[in-house]
Design a protein around this motif. Sequence first.
Motif, mmCIF file in Angstrom:
data_model
loop_
_atom_site.group_PDB
_atom_site.id
_atom_site.type_symbol
_atom_site.label_atom_id
_atom_site.label_comp_id
_atom_site.label_asym_id
_atom_site.label_seq_id
_atom_site.Cartn_x
_atom_site.Cartn_y
_atom_site.Cartn_z
ATOM 1 N N SER A 86 -26.012 4.253 23.431
ATOM 2 C CA SER A 86 -26.989 3.979 22.374
ATOM 3 C C SER A 86 -26.354 3.432 21.101
ATOM 4 N N SER A 87 -25.130 3.871 20.773
ATOM 5 C CA SER A 87 -24.465 3.387 19.564
ATOM 6 C C SER A 87 -23.207 2.594 19.889
ATOM 7 N N HIS A 88 -23.093 2.175 21.145
ATOM 8 C CA HIS A 88 -21.901 1.433 21.554
ATOM 9 C C HIS A 88 -21.942 0.025 20.964
ATOM 10 N N PRO A 89 -20.810 -0.468 20.419
ATOM 11 C CA PRO A 89 -20.827 -1.790 19.788
ATOM 12 C C PRO A 89 -21.066 -2.933 20.766
ATOM 13 N N GLU A 90 -20.856 -2.677 22.054
ATOM 14 C CA GLU A 90 -21.053 -3.732 23.048
ATOM 15 C C GLU A 90 -22.298 -3.493 23.891
ATOM 16 N N ARG A 91 -23.279 -2.807 23.335
ATOM 17 C CA ARG A 91 -24.539 -2.594 24.044
ATOM 18 C C ARG A 91 -25.177 -3.950 24.356
ATOM 19 N N LEU A 92 -25.587 -4.121 25.614
ATOM 20 C CA LEU A 92 -26.004 -5.434 26.065
ATOM 21 C C LEU A 92 -27.451 -5.468 26.543
ATOM 22 N N ILE A 93 -28.072 -6.628 26.356
ATOM 23 C CA ILE A 93 -29.333 -6.962 27.004
ATOM 24 C C ILE A 93 -29.019 -8.105 27.963
ATOM 25 N N VAL A 94 -29.440 -7.971 29.223
ATOM 26 C CA VAL A 94 -28.958 -8.831 30.297
ATOM 27 C C VAL A 94 -30.090 -9.703 30.838
ATOM 28 N N THR A 95 -29.715 -10.897 31.300
ATOM 29 C CA THR A 95 -30.658 -11.821 31.912
ATOM 30 C C THR A 95 -30.033 -12.384 33.180
ATOM 31 N N PRO A 96 -30.812 -12.854 34.154
ATOM 32 C CA PRO A 96 -30.228 -13.422 35.377
ATOM 33 C C PRO A 96 -29.365 -14.646 35.069
ATOM 34 N N LYS A 97 -28.303 -14.858 35.853
ATOM 35 C CA LYS A 97 -27.394 -15.980 35.593
ATOM 36 C C LYS A 97 -28.088 -17.324 35.791
ATOM 37 N N GLU A 98 -29.113 -17.379 36.668
ATOM 38 C CA GLU A 98 -29.827 -18.629 36.903
ATOM 39 C C GLU A 98 -31.134 -18.675 36.118
ATOM 40 N N VAL A 99 -31.169 -18.018 34.941
ATOM 41 C CA VAL A 99 -32.405 -17.893 34.175
ATOM 42 C C VAL A 99 -32.984 -19.248 33.784
ATOM 43 N N ASP A 100 -32.121 -20.245 33.543
ATOM 44 C CA ASP A 100 -32.643 -21.565 33.171
ATOM 45 C C ASP A 100 -33.476 -22.169 34.295
ATOM 46 N N PHE A 101 -33.044 -21.960 35.552
ATOM 47 C CA PHE A 101 -33.813 -22.480 36.681
ATOM 48 C C PHE A 101 -35.107 -21.702 36.858
ATOM 49 N N TRP A 102 -35.035 -20.358 36.704
ATOM 50 C CA TRP A 102 -36.248 -19.540 36.771
ATOM 51 C C TRP A 102 -37.278 -20.028 35.759
ATOM 52 N N LEU A 103 -36.846 -20.257 34.515
ATOM 53 C CA LEU A 103 -37.793 -20.628 33.463
ATOM 54 C C LEU A 103 -38.387 -22.014 33.698
ATOM 55 N N THR A 104 -37.604 -22.912 34.264
ATOM 56 C CA THR A 104 -38.151 -24.225 34.611
ATOM 57 C C THR A 104 -39.271 -24.075 35.636
ATOM 58 N N GLN A 105 -39.049 -23.213 36.629
ATOM 59 C CA GLN A 105 -40.061 -22.976 37.651
ATOM 60 C C GLN A 105 -41.318 -22.352 37.053
ATOM 61 N N PHE A 106 -41.136 -21.358 36.185
ATOM 62 C CA PHE A 106 -42.293 -20.692 35.582
ATOM 63 C C PHE A 106 -43.007 -21.597 34.579
ATOM 64 N N ALA A 107 -42.272 -22.473 33.907
ATOM 65 C CA ALA A 107 -42.924 -23.405 32.978
ATOM 66 C C ALA A 107 -43.890 -24.313 33.730
ATOM 67 N N ILE A 108 -43.457 -24.800 34.890
ATOM 68 C CA ILE A 108 -44.327 -25.636 35.716
ATOM 69 C C ILE A 108 -45.510 -24.827 36.229
ATOM 70 N N LEU A 109 -45.235 -23.597 36.693
ATOM 71 C CA LEU A 109 -46.301 -22.730 37.222
ATOM 72 C C LEU A 109 -47.372 -22.455 36.166
ATOM 73 N N LEU A 110 -46.945 -22.064 34.964
ATOM 74 C CA LEU A 110 -47.914 -21.734 33.916
ATOM 75 C C LEU A 110 -48.673 -22.974 33.459
ATOM 76 N N SER A 111 -47.978 -24.101 33.351
ATOM 77 C CA SER A 111 -48.646 -25.345 32.960
ATOM 78 C C SER A 111 -49.720 -25.727 33.974
ATOM 79 N N GLU A 112 -49.359 -25.737 35.253
ATOM 80 C CA GLU A 112 -50.324 -26.094 36.293
ATOM 81 C C GLU A 112 -51.497 -25.115 36.314
ATOM 82 N N SER A 113 -51.205 -23.825 36.143
ATOM 83 C CA SER A 113 -52.255 -22.800 36.174
ATOM 84 C C SER A 113 -53.244 -22.984 35.037
#
Length: 343
Positions: free
Chosen positions: A304-331
């Motif tokens: 909780s107070s560690h200086p290297e506390r991290l929030i993590v995302t998938p390594k291929e997040v840019d590809f995921w978001l491209t896919q979801f951007a198209i999905l949400l736009s089409e929807s």
Amino acid sequence: MQEITWNRTDLIDEAAEVVLQTNDRQKEKLEEKSGIHIEESQQNRVKVTKVEVNAEGERQIQKKQGVYITLSIPTLTSEDQHGFLQLQESLIHYLDEMHKEISITADSRVLVIGLGNKTITPDAIGPYVIDAMHKKQSELESPEFILYAPGVTAQTGFETSDYVQALTESIKPELVIIIDALATSGSARLCRTIQLTNTGIQPGGGVGNHRKEISKEVLSVPISAIGIPTVVEAPILMADAVEAVFQSIAAKISEKGKPSSKLSVTNWTSSKEKLDLTSLEPIFGQWVTWSNEDRRQLFEEVFSSHPERLIVTPKEVDFWLTQFAILLSESLFEWIKNARKSF
């Protein structure tokens, strides 16, 4: 152990009071006591959870009164086009359902706001969707939406909610749709879930960076929010990894001596069935009998107070978001076409 709020999440069905309701009797008790109604269903591969929260429920779980719909495919991969199509079909269906009482005609103005910081990929789903919608809208004879990506307070120096409020007062739309990245408390939900709600949104809420909310109460206009979970806290990943290790070892022990054990040629993969871990106590001690939630709590307390506390995302997040951007736009374009046909 000190009690720490580790369960940071924007997803309603991950709220502790909702997660604990594992059977119909408990769900009925929750509805009577706390004003929360839960419905679960399946559409092809899409798991649908609909949660309705009334005023009492809002006080109980600190989630705004309204309707929340989560659509999830736990087995979705970034290249699973069939899965994305099923998510798109479900999203269009629930967009129709959530907005059936709003008259969307050919003259109606619908404002779509893409929240987030385009320079930080896990936070960029809003601007990505706006870009995809601009591209599609440029191919049409007349615009279907008014599109805007306001950036974030750290870039502009102003509250995003104030920008959206000023724009809404100027445009006077019949509906505002907000798109934003969310935080999840389950690693399996990362980039595999869509949450749709009519309650609005509080930017940064899931990662502890609370900003001024964007809601019907603020804008005086009906508002819907669509979110994609793109980040999870590291202690949650640690606890999930420990659970996976325990389950893997327990699976190998349970198979020992059986003919089927000689057929195994791949690594262990998780299943819905949880194995008995008591056989691991001589190796790992009583810790192995702890629930996954208690292990998460332990990791959260330690870090909780560690200086290297991290929030993590998938390594291929840019590809995921491209896919979801198209999905949400089409929807959204398919939904508004359906909505205008019905009036």
